[in-house]
Structure formats: structure tokens, C-alpha cells
Design a protein around this motif. Structure first.
Motif, PDB file in Angstrom:
ATOM      1  N   GLY A  46     -26.542 -15.196 -12.712  1.00 53.07           N
ATOM      2  CA  GLY A  46     -25.428 -14.317 -13.084  1.00 53.07           C
ATOM      3  C   GLY A  46     -25.626 -13.686 -14.440  1.00 53.07           C
ATOM      4  N   ALA A  47     -26.125 -14.471 -15.396  1.00 54.81           N
ATOM      5  CA  ALA A  47     -26.368 -13.942 -16.743  1.00 54.81           C
ATOM      6  C   ALA A  47     -27.475 -12.897 -16.719  1.00 54.81           C
ATOM      7  N   ILE A  48     -28.546 -13.149 -15.947  1.00 57.38           N
ATOM      8  CA  ILE A  48     -29.644 -12.180 -15.839  1.00 57.38           C
ATOM      9  C   ILE A  48     -29.149 -10.881 -15.204  1.00 57.38           C
ATOM     10  N   ALA A  49     -28.326 -11.001 -14.166  1.00 57.64           N
ATOM     11  CA  ALA A  49     -27.777  -9.807 -13.517  1.00 57.64           C
ATOM     12  C   ALA A  49     -26.987  -8.966 -14.507  1.00 57.64           C
ATOM     13  N   CYS A  50     -26.232  -9.622 -15.384  1.00 62.65           N
ATOM     14  CA  CYS A  50     -25.436  -8.887 -16.378  1.00 62.65           C
ATOM     15  C   CYS A  50     -26.314  -8.146 -17.381  1.00 62.65           C
ATOM     16  N   GLY A  56     -21.289 -20.191  -6.661  1.00 60.74           N
ATOM     17  CA  GLY A  56     -20.250 -20.306  -7.687  1.00 60.74           C
ATOM     18  C   GLY A  56     -20.820 -20.180  -9.087  1.00 60.74           C
ATOM     19  N   GLY A  57     -22.049 -20.669  -9.270  1.00 52.56           N
ATOM     20  CA  GLY A  57     -22.696 -20.549 -10.566  1.00 52.56           C
ATOM     21  C   GLY A  57     -22.934 -19.104 -10.975  1.00 52.56           C
ATOM     22  N   ILE A  58     -23.292 -18.258 -10.006  1.00 56.16           N
ATOM     23  CA  ILE A  58     -23.465 -16.826 -10.299  1.00 56.16           C
ATOM     24  C   ILE A  58     -22.164 -16.246 -10.831  1.00 56.16           C
ATOM     25  N   ALA A  59     -21.058 -16.616 -10.169  1.00 63.25           N
ATOM     26  CA  ALA A  59     -19.745 -16.154 -10.635  1.00 63.25           C
ATOM     27  C   ALA A  59     -19.440 -16.687 -12.025  1.00 63.25           C
ATOM     28  N   MET A  60     -19.787 -17.944 -12.286  1.00 59.18           N
ATOM     29  CA  MET A  60     -19.557 -18.530 -13.610  1.00 59.18           C
ATOM     30  C   MET A  60     -20.359 -17.788 -14.675  1.00 59.18           C
ATOM     31  N   GLY A  61     -21.623 -17.450 -14.341  1.00 61.00           N
ATOM     32  CA  GLY A  61     -22.464 -16.738 -15.291  1.00 61.00           C
ATOM     33  C   GLY A  61     -21.912 -15.375 -15.650  1.00 61.00           C
ATOM     34  N   ILE A  62     -21.344 -14.688 -14.649  1.00 59.99           N
ATOM     35  CA  ILE A  62     -20.739 -13.372 -14.901  1.00 59.99           C
ATOM     36  C   ILE A  62     -19.455 -13.509 -15.709  1.00 59.99           C
ATOM     37  N   PRO A 117     -14.969 -12.748 -22.109  1.00 59.82           N
ATOM     38  CA  PRO A 117     -14.737 -12.608 -23.561  1.00 59.82           C
ATOM     39  C   PRO A 117     -15.196 -11.267 -24.104  1.00 59.82           C
ATOM     40  N   LEU A 118     -16.282 -10.710 -23.539  1.00 58.90           N
ATOM     41  CA  LEU A 118     -16.754  -9.403 -24.003  1.00 58.90           C
ATOM     42  C   LEU A 118     -15.725  -8.329 -23.709  1.00 58.90           C
ATOM     43  N   TYR A 119     -15.160  -8.357 -22.516  1.00 58.27           N
ATOM     44  CA  TYR A 119     -14.134  -7.383 -22.137  1.00 58.27           C
ATOM     45  C   TYR A 119     -12.921  -7.499 -23.057  1.00 58.27           C
ATOM     46  N   ILE A 120     -12.458  -8.719 -23.297  1.00 59.30           N
ATOM     47  CA  ILE A 120     -11.285  -8.923 -24.145  1.00 59.30           C
ATOM     48  C   ILE A 120     -11.554  -8.423 -25.561  1.00 59.30           C
ATOM     49  N   ALA A 121     -12.759  -8.699 -26.087  1.00 63.99           N
ATOM     50  CA  ALA A 121     -13.109  -8.237 -27.433  1.00 63.99           C
ATOM     51  C   ALA A 121     -13.087  -6.722 -27.523  1.00 63.99           C
ATOM     52  N   GLU A 122     -13.521  -6.043 -26.464  1.00 68.18           N
ATOM     53  CA  GLU A 122     -13.628  -4.591 -26.498  1.00 68.18           C
ATOM     54  C   GLU A 122     -12.290  -3.880 -26.321  1.00 68.18           C
ATOM     55  N   ALA A 157     -26.054  -6.032 -22.559  1.00 65.83           N
ATOM     56  CA  ALA A 157     -27.328  -6.695 -22.308  1.00 65.83           C
ATOM     57  C   ALA A 157     -27.575  -7.837 -23.284  1.00 65.83           C
ATOM     58  N   ALA A 158     -27.259  -7.610 -24.577  1.00 65.26           N
ATOM     59  CA  ALA A 158     -27.482  -8.654 -25.584  1.00 65.26           C
ATOM     60  C   ALA A 158     -26.565  -9.851 -25.343  1.00 65.26           C
ATOM     61  N   MET A 159     -25.318  -9.572 -24.981  1.00 66.73           N
ATOM     62  CA  MET A 159     -24.398 -10.663 -24.651  1.00 66.73           C
ATOM     63  C   MET A 159     -24.931 -11.454 -23.473  1.00 66.73           C
ATOM     64  N   SER A 160     -25.521 -10.764 -22.507  1.00 64.20           N
ATOM     65  CA  SER A 160     -26.057 -11.431 -21.324  1.00 64.20           C
ATOM     66  C   SER A 160     -27.282 -12.273 -21.661  1.00 64.20           C
ATOM     67  N   ILE A 161     -28.112 -11.795 -22.585  1.00 60.24           N
ATOM     68  CA  ILE A 161     -29.270 -12.573 -23.014  1.00 60.24           C
ATOM     69  C   ILE A 161     -28.819 -13.866 -23.700  1.00 60.24           C
TER      70      ILE A 161
END
Length: 469
Positions: free
Chosen positions: A66-70, A113-119, A125-130, A399-403
């Protein structure tokens, strides 16, 4: 300046809480496996440390996916669409895990479920910050962590209550007796299955929230961005926010695209800080306490039902601790709280290790574990995502947040998967002393490397990093 603007607080809180439902589902999915572990392991006849480690950590493989996909998708398609997909995957995983006929299918749906957790852990938090005003950003991003902890507590409460339904299961039940019991056959399935209800609510509610205005500006969808910023803070806020965002985009070197962006010194530095903090949060060792709480309390002399109750108490401490962060993060700053957390945890791990070394009674160990979990829950746990959501430039933010999130999951997986083996070789005392040394190292890195971001807009933070060569 922002304090003089009349923000639509109700609107901001509603969309923040909706996005934070992703954090709630992450929290539930994250720890439900720990309470179900004493029951599904006998059902699937998992006896080797490698099998037990895989059952606990397989979802983390999905988290990394999930993180890699992001990394590749969040800056291209935005935050909202991926969070909708996460809600759907959470729903599928909850139902599939609950109905899994074999250990293979159990792990397959745990990975979904892990893919969903990774996303969700990445983008909520990124969305809320923005979408947040600078002076409230720390509090609003921490709300996501609060819902994570509420999800953790709810999972532990449900696990505990379901385990109590099996009144015929004795407190000293062995492996084979648990396998043949109602809890070993059906009870653990309900622990996973009930998550489908909030997962479907999150899936539907994400269609209602707007896209991130900062992502919309970056995608050259100005009219949509103006409309959303106007709803958040009115014309004055719209004008000032757009000016800052556009100024930062203009300052980017148009000839420096692709891999060239990542090779700039300020970018390398900030990404390195994000990766380090992600590994530190995981290798600080608290996830071992959460995932393997049953094993830790069993080693301290507690029976099955006492273990389940102690796990619930851990969840309660985690929830209450986040309220400390909510009331302090925008007053004292991120760095001060992180320094308090890492130094305190280093000392507590020293004492926990000594408790095992000296074979002290179980009560003192429970107190030390609870204090350690509490410190982690108002420092490292929420503040990682506050800092990560703030420090990356807009051009590479998704991308950086996902890394950094990928580094988080790599750290989580390695810690969780190898813990049974490490524990067998080092013993309980040395294992916790190792975590204490990691926290002490993290204290000095944070002290000398991490800047303070309290009270600054995302654009101001980006400019500060760009000026520091």
C-alpha cells in the motif's frame, strides 16, 4: 494572521474526522490480530516461531504494498480516490479473514487489509494536514492518531468480550483444548469480522469529503481549490493560502524534474529525516508489546483471561495518552515531546528488562509496560505522522510521505516477524534493553537534526528547508 480569520470550524472538523476514520480502521486492524492470536494459532495448528511470526506479520506485507502504491499514485490521482479504495479493501479484508478456511486464505485477506492500512496510515494524516490551518494542524493531525488508538482499544475490548463468551473454556486451557473450543473455532472469526461495519461506513463517507486543495493547486485545478479553501476560511484565507502555495511551486526549478528533484540536498535531507523517524518509531519496540502482549504477560505469569484484560488496559492507556498530545502539540511543539518520549522510553526499557532479569512479580511489569505504552502514545506514535505530514515539499509530498510510510512498514515487519527468533536467542531482558538503546540513540538524533515546525504553514516549512543548504 490566521487567528484573525473566521474559519468554518465545523466543516474542518467534519472532513478531518471523516478522513481520520481511516486511522480508526488502521488501529483496529493493527491490533485485532494480537487478541485473536491465542485462538487462531491452535485452530490452524501453528507451532513453529516462523509460522506464528508470519500469522502476526503477514498484513505488514500488504502495508508495504500500500505504501509503495502511494509513492506512484498519490501525487498523480490525489488523496481522496486512494482513501476510497482503502475503505473498500478494509471491508473485503474483514469479511474474508473472518471466513478464512485455511491459514493460506487467512494470510491472503490479512495482506488485503494490510494494503488498506498502508494507504490509510499514509494518506489520512497527509490529507488532514493539507486541509488544516497552520495554528491547528498539529491538533487535527493528532485527531487521526486518537482515532487510531480508539480503534486499538475497540479491537482489544471486542477481543476480550468475545473471549468471555466461551464460558466453558478453562483459564488454564492448553493448545489442543483451545483448538477444539468455540473460541478456537468461531470466536476469533468474529474478532476480525466486526470490522466490516466501520470499514463500509468509511468507504461511503469518503465520497462526501473534498479533495485536498493543495493537491488541486499542484494539479492546476484552481477553481476547485478556491472553492474548498473558501469553505474552510473565506476569501481572505483563500487569497493568502493560494499565494503561498503558488509561490512555492514557482520557486521549484522547472528544469529539475524526475529523479533530479530527489537529488537536491534539501530534499535528500528531509527524506532521510522522515525515513529515520519512521524506523525509530517502529524499532522503539512498542509494537512488540502490542502484537505479543499475550506472550509477554504469559511469561510474567498471567493466565489467558488475565492476559486478555491486561491487553484491554493497554488500549485504554493508549487512548487517554493521545489527549495529552492534543493539548500540548501546538503549545510545546513536536521536538520537545519527541525528546521527552525517547528519553523516558529508554529508561523504562531498562527497568522492564531488569524486571525479567530479576524475575520480579507480574504486577510491577504490568505497571512499567503501561507507563511505557502511555509515553509512546503521546509522543512517538502521533508525532511521527504530524512531522511527516509537515516537512515534505509540495512537489514531492505524496511520494515522500509514501517513502517514509514504506520505511515505517519495513521497520514494523522486521520487528514483528523476527521478534520470536530474537527473543529466543537474546531472552526477554536483553530484548527490551536493545529497544532502550535504540530509543537513546533516537534521542540524540532528534536533538541535533530535527527542526521545530510548530505554528508554521506548510509553505513556510518548505522554504525553511530550502534555505538550509
Amino acid at each position: 494572521m490566521e487567528q484573525m480569520i473566521q474559519f468554518d470550524k465545523k466543516y474542518i472538523w467534519m472532513i478531518s474526522l471523516t478522513a481520520a476514520l481511516g486511522g480508526f480502521l488502521f488501529g483496529y486492524d493493527w491490533v485485532v490480530v494480537g487478541g485473536a492470536k491465542p485462538f487462531y494459532e491452535p485452530f490452524f495448528n501453528l507451532t513453529s516461531p516462523s509460522e506464528q511470526g508470519w500469522g502476526t506479520s503477514s498484513a505488514l506485507v500488504g502495508c508495504m504494498v500500500g505504501a509503495i502504491a502511494c509513492i506512484f499514485l498519490s501525487d498523480q490521482f490525489g488523496r481522496k480516490k486512494l482513501l476510497i479504495i482503502a475503505g473498500l479493501l478494509f471491508s473485503i479484508s474483514a469479511i474474508g479473514t473472518a471466513l478464512a478456511p485455511t491459514f493460506w486464505w487467512f494470510n491472503f485477506y490479512r495482506i488485503v487489509g494490510g494494503i488498506a492500512m498502508g494507504i490509510a496510515l499514509n494518506l489520512s494524516p497527509l490529507y488532514i494536514a493539507e486541509i488544516s490551518p497552520a495554528h491547528k494542524r498539529g491538533t487535527l493531525v493528532t485527531i487521526n492518531q486518537l482515532l487510531i488508538m480508539i480503534g486499538v482499544l475497540l479491537a482489544q475490548l471486542i477481543n476480550w468480550r468475545i473471549s468471555l463468551l466461551d464460558i466453558e473454556l478453562p483459564e488454564d486451557a492448553g493448545f489442543q483444548m483451545i483448538a477444539a473450543s468455540w473460541s478456537g473455532t468461531f470466536g476469533w472469526r468474529w474478532m476480525f469480522g466486526v470490522e466490516a461495519i466501520p470499514a463500509f461506513v468509511f468507504f461511503l463517507s469518503m465520497f462526501w469529503v473534498p479533495e485536498s486543495p493543495r493537491w488541486l493547486v499542484k494539479a492546476d485545478r484552481m477553481d476547485e481549490a478556491k472553492k474548498i479553501l473558501g469553505k474552510i476560511g473565506g476569501p481572505q484565507y483563500t487569497e493568502s493560502a493560494l499565494a503561498e502555495i503558488q509561490q512555492n511551486l514557482t520557486l521549484e526549478d522547472p528544469n529539475n524534474s524526475g529523479i533530479g528533484v530527489w537529488l537536491k540536498a534539501p530534499i535528500l535531507k528531509v527524506v532521510a529525516i522522515g525515513i529515520f523517524l519512521s524506523f525509530l518509531q517502529q524499532w522503539s519496540g512498542v509494537n512488540v508489546i502490542i502484537y505479543y502482549a499475550a506472550d509477554i504477560f504469559q511469561a510474567a505469569g498471567f493466565n489467558l483471561k488475565q492476559m486478555m484484560l491486561n491487553i484491554v488496559v493497554i488500549g485504554g492507556v493508549m487512548v487517554l495518552s493521545v489527549f495529552i498530545t492534543i493539548y500540548t502539540v501546538d503549545r510545546f511543539g513536536r521536538k520537545v515531546l519527541l525528546l521527552i518520549g525517547t528519553s523516558s522510553m529508554a529508561i523504562l526499557y531498562l527497568l522492564i528488562g531488569y524486571s525479567f532479569f530479576a524475575e520480579q512479580d507480574g504486577a510491577s511489569l504490568v505497571v512499567l509496560v503501561l507507563v511505557n505504552v502511555g509515553v509512546y502514545s503521546f509522543t512517538l506514535a502521533p508525532l511521527l505522522w504530524v512531522v511527516l505530514s509537515e516537512i515534505f515539499p509540495i512537489k514531492i509530498r505524496g511520494a515522500a510521505m509514501s517513502i517514509a510510510a514504506l520505511a515505517h512498514w519495513v521497520g514494523n515487519f522486521t520487528l514483528t516477524y523476527f521478534f520470536p527468533v530474537i527473543k529466543e536467542n537474546l531472552g526477554w531482558a536483553n530484548n527490551f534493553w536493545l529497544y532502550g538503546a535504540i530509543c537513546a540513540f533516537g534521542f540524540f538524533v532528534i536533538l541535533f537534526v530535527l527542526p521545530e515546525t510548530k505554528g508554521k504553514s506548510l509553505e513556510q516549512i518548505e522554504l525553511d528547508f530550502a534555505r538550509k543548504k
